[in-house]
Design an enzyme around this catalytic site. Structure first.
Site, PDB file in Angstrom:
ATOM      1  CD1 TRP A 185      -6.440  -0.912  13.878  1.00  0.00           C
ATOM      2  CD2 TRP A 185      -7.301  -2.713  13.637  1.00  0.00           C
ATOM      3  NE1 TRP A 185      -5.679  -1.745  14.793  1.00  0.00           N
ATOM      4  CE2 TRP A 185      -6.358  -3.058  14.258  1.00  0.00           C
ATOM      5  CE3 TRP A 185      -8.139  -3.930  13.234  1.00  0.00           C
ATOM      6  CZ2 TRP A 185      -5.936  -4.088  15.006  1.00  0.00           C
ATOM      7  CZ3 TRP A 185      -7.897  -5.334  13.875  1.00  0.00           C
ATOM      8  CH2 TRP A 185      -7.016  -5.134  14.774  1.00  0.00           C
ATOM      9  CG  ASN A 206       5.081  -1.994  10.819  1.00  0.00           C
ATOM     10  OD1 ASN A 206       5.663  -2.248  12.023  1.00  0.00           O
ATOM     11  ND2 ASN A 206       3.666  -1.957  10.586  1.00  0.00           N
ATOM     12  CD  GLU A 207       1.054  -5.346  11.697  1.00  0.00           C
ATOM     13  OE1 GLU A 207       0.415  -4.743  10.868  1.00  0.00           O
ATOM     14  OE2 GLU A 207       0.689  -5.548  13.190  1.00  0.00           O
ATOM     15  CD  GLU A 222       2.369  -2.444  16.193  1.00  0.00           C
ATOM     16  OE1 GLU A 222       1.220  -2.302  15.817  1.00  0.00           O
ATOM     17  OE2 GLU A 222       3.033  -2.338  15.191  1.00  0.00           O
ATOM     18  CB  CYS A 258       5.421  -7.220 -11.035  1.00  0.00           C
ATOM     19  SG  CYS A 258       6.951  -7.505 -10.202  1.00  0.00           S
ATOM     20  CB  CYS A 286       7.712  -5.197  -5.926  1.00  0.00           C
ATOM     21  SG  CYS A 286       8.429  -6.514  -7.009  1.00  0.00           S
ATOM     22  CG  PHE A 334     -10.558   9.230  15.769  1.00  0.00           C
ATOM     23  CD1 PHE A 334     -10.441  10.298  16.842  1.00  0.00           C
ATOM     24  CD2 PHE A 334     -11.227   9.490  14.471  1.00  0.00           C
ATOM     25  CE1 PHE A 334     -10.884  11.595  16.431  1.00  0.00           C
ATOM     26  CE2 PHE A 334     -11.568  10.808  14.090  1.00  0.00           C
ATOM     27  CZ  PHE A 334     -11.481  11.557  14.936  1.00  0.00           C
ATOM     28  CG  HIS A 335      -4.945   2.955  16.841  1.00  0.00           C
ATOM     29  ND1 HIS A 335      -4.271   2.927  18.100  1.00  0.00           N
ATOM     30  CD2 HIS A 335      -5.060   1.681  16.345  1.00  0.00           C
ATOM     31  CE1 HIS A 335      -3.888   1.379  18.334  1.00  0.00           C
ATOM     32  NE2 HIS A 335      -4.328   0.835  17.130  1.00  0.00           N
ATOM     33  CB  CYS A 343       6.932 -11.360  -8.371  1.00  0.00           C
ATOM     34  SG  CYS A 343       7.384 -10.090  -7.214  1.00  0.00           S
TER      35      CYS A 343
HETATM   36  C1  GLA Z   1      -0.426  -2.314  12.973  1.00  0.00           C
HETATM   37  C2  GLA Z   1       0.610  -1.676  12.687  1.00  0.00           C
HETATM   38  C3  GLA Z   1       0.734  -0.553  12.953  1.00  0.00           C
HETATM   39  C4  GLA Z   1      -0.529   0.400  13.486  1.00  0.00           C
HETATM   40  C5  GLA Z   1      -1.399  -0.700  14.341  1.00  0.00           C
HETATM   41  C6  GLA Z   1      -2.778  -0.038  14.801  1.00  0.00           C
HETATM   42  O1  GLA Z   1      -0.004  -3.166  14.073  1.00  0.00           O
HETATM   43  O2  GLA Z   1       2.135  -2.315  12.637  1.00  0.00           O
HETATM   44  O3  GLA Z   1       1.448   0.597  12.678  1.00  0.00           O
HETATM   45  O4  GLA Z   1      -1.073   0.539  12.211  1.00  0.00           O
HETATM   46  O5  GLA Z   1      -1.611  -1.702  13.655  1.00  0.00           O
HETATM   47  O6  GLA Z   1      -3.456  -1.020  15.315  1.00  0.00           O
HETATM   48 ZN    ZN Z   2       6.898  -7.906  -7.909  1.00  0.00          ZN
END
Ligand code: GLA
Ligand code: ZN
Length: 682
Positions: A316, A152-153, A308, A160, A118, A358-359, A163
């Site tokens: 994935w 990150n991303e 990245e 909740c 959150c 496996f990435h 929010c």
């Molecule tokens: C995203 C995430 C990373 C990783 C990659 C894998 O971009 O930021 O931490 O999980 O995907 O492709």
């Molecule tokens: Zn929340």
């Protein structure tokens, strides 16, 4: 802040997780050797390291990180330091369940995953702020640390109580009174009128979902809440004594946040690019990826960073396709061509277990440097090493395409005129491809961006007009610009309320027409746009247009109010009605495309309009199909990037200049590239 202004090199490296290997110091040693072999100059540390940095609440262990940063610095490798807020440790969720997200059905999530906390929770904000401050105190002044990678991303929402309460406050500030909110949201419809702000709940599949303005405001709130979270992290870093620049890593086609707004919170835009190469056509993938590079550059109209990318295959995507030999070089260089300050990978060393083992990675489980991927990464390292002069180069562009998150959200959420698919992205793409095939650099900008400096702008399906947007178009055209707008534009205001009195709102005089009705076509249906014979007073170039272009999905009917029809529909009850119109307004020209036309229509039309507007890319030689041309520049030089995305060799005729990368004669193997440096003339 452009980092490479001070550091004349292109970054090469990526996400590195030494915390996964602390029990194996020999691996950490080997990593450094491999980095040096591969020309790695930058690594991103700490992205998911919270549990190792603060193993127990208030007990910090930064020594392992300090040792890594020092070691890397000693070897000339810089660091992008992440704040660890992308995933939280067990102790935090166990002790403070409020940090876990609640879904739209009101269910609190269990511990697990990442990016699922959150962002309103005062506890989460406080704990994140504390560790960020401490990281900044310890490492903020370290000469190796060049950039802060915030979280990150970022993405997702939480329903909740905290929010919901924050959302109500956000609404109070925006609308002041509940009557005003009711009016703007059109809540009389279905008797959904609110008596007070306290009755408002976030949109939910088991609750309110039919007030489009609520849905829209919730998305805006989520963006604002995310921005306030990011700003709080940045404040903590400043309080810790560091003023180094900041970034957030964005994602491909991500619709959850208004990136146009989020970009304003940080110094540098970065993004994570994982194209599906080697599908039907590399050329299609290249153009799609190019579009997203240009979105990222357009957010600040400045160089960005490829944060990245995958050195081989992801684990994935539905199929884990390897990058064929040469593709790593091509895709890496493509990011530089479009304005990246470097090429970074996910990941430097492949993790041993859990979900990403496996990435693809620069160093795989085998660990040796005699792998195909490692050799190709070394190739990229050598290439970037020679291209340091490109750091800090900018991208000049006279043409822009509008792409706006508010518009996207509202249009996709509206019921009608084609719930089966508006084909919006394809519509944007067609304009993009038509401009790019002329070798023009294209800025992708949102409705809040300035149109100054552009001479041509295309606005595909701008259903929602943000306040001030119509006025911007008017002045752009009046002062001499060429503006192209398509069907389904200027329909609603920022609350998704339909404009009264004719559309495109406030621009019927600029486009010289009024849109009347819009016809949705079944998938298998087609209509056509037929070119009218050029007559006196009509542009002669019309004779270079084909006689007929196919159109699908959506056909809008308009009534000319001064605009000249240049094409008409070929069939149905609206056969003979305008399908393309042109209007002179002030010193400029306003074109209106009424239907979802085929690509060739855009190619032919834009080629003519660009010539009519006197715009050139500066590349006057032929551009073969499947070849991408881009340019970057500094005070002295223009750098041309020529890339072959065909599966066969192509010979490209090059202008005068120094080839600083690739084949001097312009013979490009599949996925081959040439960079040409041309001295600017005064
Ligand atoms: C995203 C995430 C990373 C990783 C990659 C894998 O971009 O930021 O931490 O999980 O995907 O492709
Ligand atoms: Zn929340």
């Amino acid at each position: 802040m452009v980092i490479t202004m001070r550091d004349p090199y292109l970054m090469h490296g990526g996400d590195y997780n030494p915390e996964q290997w602390l029990a194996m110091p020999e691996i950490l040693e080997q990593d450094i050797d491999r980095f040096l072999e591969a020309g790695i100059n930058t690594v991103t540390l700490g992205v998911f390291s919270w549990a190792k940095l603060e193993p127990k609440e208030g007990i910090y262990d930064f020594d392992w990180l300090a040792e890594r940063i020092d070691k890397l610095y000693e070897k000339g490798i810089s660091v992008i330091l992440a704040t660890p807020s992308g995933a939280r440790p067990h102790w935090l969720a166990e002790r403070y369940p409020q940090v876990l997200r609640v879904d739209e059905r009101g269910k609190r999530q269990l511990f697990g995953g990442r990016h699922n906390h959150c962002l309103t929770s005062p506890v989460y904000r406080e704990k994140v702020g504390r560790i960020d401050r401490k990281l900044a105190e310890r490492f903020g002044a370290h000469p190796a640390v060049k950039l802060w990678h915030i979280s990150n991303e970022l993405g997702g929402d939480c329903h909740c109580g905290l929010c919901q309460a924050a959302f109500r406050n956000w609404l109070r500030e925006r609308y002041q009174t509940i009557e005003n909110l009711n009016d703007r949201w059109c809540t009389t419809f279905w008797s959904h009128t609110y008596d007070s702000f306290d009755q408002v709940e976030a949109p939910s599949a088991i609750g309110e979902s039919s007030l489009m303005a609520l849905n829209l405001d919730w998305k805006r709130f989520v963006t604002d809440q995310t921005i306030s979270f990011v700003e709080q992290e940045i404040r903590a870093i400043h309080e810790g004594g560091s003023d180094k620049p900041t970034t957030v890593n964005m994602m491909y086609r991500f619709e959850g946040l208004d990136y146009g707004k989020l970009a304003g919170a940080v110094d540098l835009v970065s993004w994570d690019s994982y194209p599906l190469w080697h599908k039907e056509s590399e050329w299609d993938t290249a153009r799609d990826t190019a579009f997203w590079h240009d979105v990222m550059r357009g957010l600040k109209k400045k160089p960005f960073l490829l944060m990245e990318s995958c050195p081989s295959s992801t684990n994935w995507q539905s199929v884990s396709k390897l990058k064929k030999p040469g593709m790593l070089e091509a895709s890496s260089l493509q990011s530089i061509a479009h304005g990246s300050q470097g090429v970074l990978y996910f990941q430097m060393r492949q993790s041993r277990g859990a979900s990403e083992k496996f990435h693809g990675a620069v160093i795989d489980h085998y660990g040796g440097s005699d792998t195909r991927t490692f050799r190709e990464v070394c190739g990229v390292g050598r290439m970037l090493g020679k291209l340091g002069e490109l750091a800090g180069c900018t991208t000049g562009s006279r043409v822009a395409i509008l792409y706006d998150w508010d518009n996207l959200w509202a249009m996709k959420n509206a019921q009608g005129p084609r719930n089966k698919g508006l084909h919006y992205e394809e519509c944007v793409d067609k304009s993009y491809r038509a401009l790019r095939r002329l070798g023009l650099n294209v800025d992708i900008i949102d409705q809040s961006a300035s149109l100054e400096g552009y001479r041509f702008a295309a606005a595909p399906m701008q259903y929602l007009f943000r306040p001030g947007f119509a006025q911007k178009i008017r002045s752009f055209v009046e002062t001499g610009g060429t503006f192209v707008m398509t069907y389904w534009s200027g329909v609603v205001d920022e609350n998704d309320r339909c404009f009264l009195g004719g559309r495109p709102a406030d621009l019927t005089d600029v486009f010289g027409l009024r849109a009347l009705e819009i016809d949705g076509l079944y998938d298998e249906e087609e209509n056509a746009a037929l070119t009218l014979e050029p007559e006196a007073g009509r542009p002669g170039w019309l004779s270079f247009m084909k006689e007929r272009y196919a159109c699908k999905y959506l056909c809008e009917l308009v009534s000319p109010l001064g605009a000249r029809p240049l094409m008409v529909y070929g069939k149905d009850f609206y056969a003979g009605e305008p399908a393309l119109l042109r209007n002179s307004c002030g010193k400029g020209l306003a074109y209106y495309i009424c239907a979802d036309m085929e690509q060739k229509f855009y190619d032919d039309l834009y080629e003519n309009l660009i010539a009519e507007a006197g715009i050139t890319s500066g590349w006057n030689l032929e551009i073969p199909e499947g070849v991408e041309i881009c340019s970057r520049e500094n005070e002295d030089f223009v750098y041309w990037f020529v890339q072959n995305y065909n599966r066969y060799e192509v010979k490209v005729q090059l202008p005068q200049g120094d080839v600083i990368f690739g084949d001097k004669k312009g013979e490009l193997r599949p996925f081959g590239s040439v960079i040409l440096r041309v001295k600017k003339t005064l």
